[in-house]
Design a protein around this motif. Structure first.
Motif, PDB file in Angstrom:
ATOM      1  N   UNK A 150       0.832  -1.196   0.000  1.00  0.00           N
ATOM      2  CA  UNK A 150       0.000   0.000   0.000  1.00  0.00           C
ATOM      3  C   UNK A 150       0.871   1.252   0.000  1.00  0.00           C
ATOM      4  N   UNK A 151       1.952   1.218   0.767  1.00  0.00           N
ATOM      5  CA  UNK A 151       2.911   2.312   0.792  1.00  0.00           C
ATOM      6  C   UNK A 151       4.312   1.744   0.698  1.00  0.00           C
ATOM      7  N   UNK A 152       5.296   2.611   0.541  1.00  0.00           N
ATOM      8  CA  UNK A 152       6.684   2.202   0.310  1.00  0.00           C
ATOM      9  C   UNK A 152       6.738   1.298  -0.918  1.00  0.00           C
ATOM     10  N   UNK A 189      -1.488   4.247  -0.156  1.00  0.00           N
ATOM     11  CA  UNK A 189      -1.888   4.930   1.082  1.00  0.00           C
ATOM     12  C   UNK A 189      -2.454   6.314   0.776  1.00  0.00           C
ATOM     13  N   UNK A 190      -3.696   6.534   1.150  1.00  0.00           N
ATOM     14  CA  UNK A 190      -4.364   7.814   0.941  1.00  0.00           C
ATOM     15  C   UNK A 190      -4.837   8.052  -0.473  1.00  0.00           C
ATOM     16  N   UNK A 191      -4.726   7.052  -1.347  1.00  0.00           N
ATOM     17  CA  UNK A 191      -5.059   7.242  -2.765  1.00  0.00           C
ATOM     18  C   UNK A 191      -6.565   7.220  -3.004  1.00  0.00           C
ATOM     19  N   UNK A 192      -6.955   7.887  -4.081  1.00  0.00           N
ATOM     20  CA  UNK A 192      -8.364   7.940  -4.476  1.00  0.00           C
ATOM     21  C   UNK A 192      -8.624   7.344  -5.845  1.00  0.00           C
ATOM     22  N   UNK A 215      -2.853   8.749  -7.181  1.00  0.00           N
ATOM     23  CA  UNK A 215      -2.706  10.145  -6.796  1.00  0.00           C
ATOM     24  C   UNK A 215      -2.005  10.235  -5.439  1.00  0.00           C
ATOM     25  N   UNK A 216      -1.496  11.421  -5.132  1.00  0.00           N
ATOM     26  CA  UNK A 216      -0.813  11.662  -3.864  1.00  0.00           C
ATOM     27  C   UNK A 216      -1.618  12.677  -3.064  1.00  0.00           C
ATOM     28  N   UNK A 217      -2.094  12.260  -1.894  1.00  0.00           N
ATOM     29  CA  UNK A 217      -3.026  13.087  -1.130  1.00  0.00           C
ATOM     30  C   UNK A 217      -2.454  13.476   0.236  1.00  0.00           C
ATOM     31  N   UNK A 218      -3.149  14.375   0.921  1.00  0.00           N
ATOM     32  CA  UNK A 218      -2.774  14.748   2.282  1.00  0.00           C
ATOM     33  C   UNK A 218      -2.839  13.535   3.208  1.00  0.00           C
ATOM     34  N   UNK A 219      -3.724  12.605   2.890  1.00  0.00           N
ATOM     35  CA  UNK A 219      -3.875  11.411   3.721  1.00  0.00           C
ATOM     36  C   UNK A 219      -2.597  10.582   3.733  1.00  0.00           C
ATOM     37  N   UNK A 220      -1.870  10.557   2.608  1.00  0.00           N
ATOM     38  CA  UNK A 220      -0.606   9.824   2.554  1.00  0.00           C
ATOM     39  C   UNK A 220       0.372  10.377   3.594  1.00  0.00           C
ATOM     40  N   UNK A 221       0.463  11.701   3.662  1.00  0.00           N
ATOM     41  CA  UNK A 221       1.352  12.344   4.635  1.00  0.00           C
ATOM     42  C   UNK A 221       0.914  11.992   6.052  1.00  0.00           C
ATOM     43  N   UNK A 222      -0.384  12.028   6.284  1.00  0.00           N
ATOM     44  CA  UNK A 222      -0.920  11.724   7.615  1.00  0.00           C
ATOM     45  C   UNK A 222      -0.572  10.294   8.035  1.00  0.00           C
ATOM     46  N   UNK A 223      -0.790   9.354   7.139  1.00  0.00           N
ATOM     47  CA  UNK A 223      -0.528   7.947   7.452  1.00  0.00           C
ATOM     48  C   UNK A 223       0.945   7.728   7.783  1.00  0.00           C
ATOM     49  N   UNK A 224       1.816   8.300   6.961  1.00  0.00           N
ATOM     50  CA  UNK A 224       3.235   8.020   7.118  1.00  0.00           C
ATOM     51  C   UNK A 224       3.927   8.891   8.153  1.00  0.00           C
ATOM     52  N   UNK A 225       3.304   9.988   8.559  1.00  0.00           N
ATOM     53  CA  UNK A 225       3.871  10.784   9.650  1.00  0.00           C
ATOM     54  C   UNK A 225       3.534  10.198  11.011  1.00  0.00           C
TER      55      UNK A 225
END
Length: 412
Positions: free
Chosen positions: A187-189, A276-279, A398-408
């Motif tokens: 999902x990420x990385x 992660x965070x994709x739509x 896509x790259x969303x704010x949710x991606x930053x939230x998940x990985x932070x």
């Protein structure tokens, strides 16, 4: 059962899986959530294994040991133990000891040699496996082994994934049903150079190691090595393909290759779609390339561009970001020959701006942002280089704010 545009049909893996293979998945308490976190694949005697692994020089010890065991056994392995929750990467000698303890115990329970057991791990880097909980639950894992049990195994390997990733297909060759099943997590990385990605494929057509290696390499190039969520390659990326069963004649290899490609591409696209965070799923087709490697390389450059990905998220028809990413790919082409499409809208024709309605492009992207796994959730970009006869496709999101939230907040 639904028909594919090929020799193969999708089947329900709760009813149909490759003959002779057993699967299991349980909760061993490795995750705080108490969700399933331990899986097992048990292959028939005489099975042939091929593995492709992360190209990062920082690799989990399980990756190195798996690669070595496949080599020393000439691919004649029998089982794969998979844990989620702890990557067991960058854990030094302790990581190696935990691998040996776990594979030794499962080998004992299955009645096979320890070197016939592989182990894959996924989770937080630097965190060792909770080995006592794992070993204590291995008898329960073996008890869960069943033929049509991919569901449990697929659930047990997930981490930040929001959806299961599994697929099964079948065809008939010379009056015999041939089945291929696969499941994956990621999902990420995700930027496999063979993301944190694990994937497994089983097939009940017998094929010798040399030919099987070639088939798997071809499929991986066009699938797992053609996706990007965030441009990050993991320490644990692993794809393992297994075949077992009655030998199949070489003249039918193209049909088997087609089936392997279908399963791998289906799983790879679902990994990108579940970013992660994709739509939405981003699909980039490059045509008219000098070779397939160039086509995939350029397509991946576009999928991997943070500027392209954020533009897609914002439904911004900023085609300049797309062509800039193509120019940064390292693939040589003449812009004066290039056609560019977003959806059905032609943006460039022979490198010159075509008349198009930017609002319609925005509306097209918006219509694909309704949620994952819809029929119409794919944003399609096509570039024709007009430099050759080859084509290749890559997938991203896509790259969303949710991606930053998940990985932070990943470890906190």
């Amino acid at each position: 059962m639904s028909q594919l545009d090929s020799n193969w049909s999708f089947v329900d893996d709760n009813k149909v899986t490759p003959k002779g293979f057993l699967f299991a998945g349980i909760s061993a308490g490795l995750k705080a959530s108490k969700k399933k976190d331990l899986a097992l694949i048990f292959a028939p005697e005489g099975s042939v294994f091929t593995g492709m692994f992360t190209q990062s020089i920082v690799r989990a010890s399980c990756v190195d040991i798996c690669e070595e065991r496949i080599k020393t056994t000439s691919g004649f392995v029998r089982a794969i133990l998979i844990n989620s929750g702890q990557a067991n990467a960058c854990t030094g000698n302790l990581g190696i000891q935990h691998f040996q303890i776990a594979t030794g115990k499962i080998a004992e329970l299955l009645g096979i040699k320890e070197e016939e057991v592989l182990m894959c791990s996924t989770g937080v880097i630097g965190v060792p496996i909770q080995i006592n909980d794992l070993v204590k639950n291995l008898p329960n894992l073996v008890s869960d082994l069943k033929g049509n049990n991919i569901q449990n195994a697929a659930e047990a390997i997930l981490t930040t994934d929001l959806t299961l990733k599994k697929v099964s297909i079948e065809t008939i060759i010379q009056g015999r049903k041939i089945k291929i099943s696969g499941f994956a997590k990621g999902s990420g990385m995700i930027y496999p150079n063979m993301a944190t990605m694990l994937a497994f494929l089983t097939c009940d057509a017998g094929i010798k190691k040399e030919e099987w290696d070639k088939m798997i390499a071809i499929a991986v190039k066009k699938s797992f090595n053609a996706i990007s969520v965030d441009g990050e390659t993991s320490t644990n990326d692993s794809f393992i393909g297994i075949n077992a069963g009655e030998k199949i004649e070489k003249r039918f290899f193209p049909i088997i290759q087609q089936g392997i490609d279908i399963v791998c591409q289906n799983l790879a696209k679902n990994i990108a779609r579940d970013g992660e965070g994709a739509n939405c799923l981003l699909e980039v087709l490059v045509q008219g390339a000098k070779n397939i490697d160039d086509a995939i390389k350029l397509a991946k450059s576009i999928c991997n561009s943070a500027l392209v990905k954020t533009a897609i998220h914002g439904c911004d028809p900023n085609w300049g970001r797309i062509i800039s990413a193509a120019g940064n790919s390292g693939v040589k082409f003449n812009l004066n020959h290039v056609d560019l499409y977003i959806g059905n809208a032609q943006i460039l024709e022979n490198g010159k701006l075509n008349k198009y309605d930017p609002q319609k492009v925005t509306d097209y992207i918006k219509s694909r942002m309704n949620g994952r796994y819809l029929v119409d959730d794919i944003v399609k970009i096509m570039i024709n280089l007009k430099s050759g006869e080859y084509k290749g496709t890559a997938w991203g999101c896509d790259l969303s704010k949710k991606y930053v939230e998940i990985n932070s907040e990943y470890t906190t």
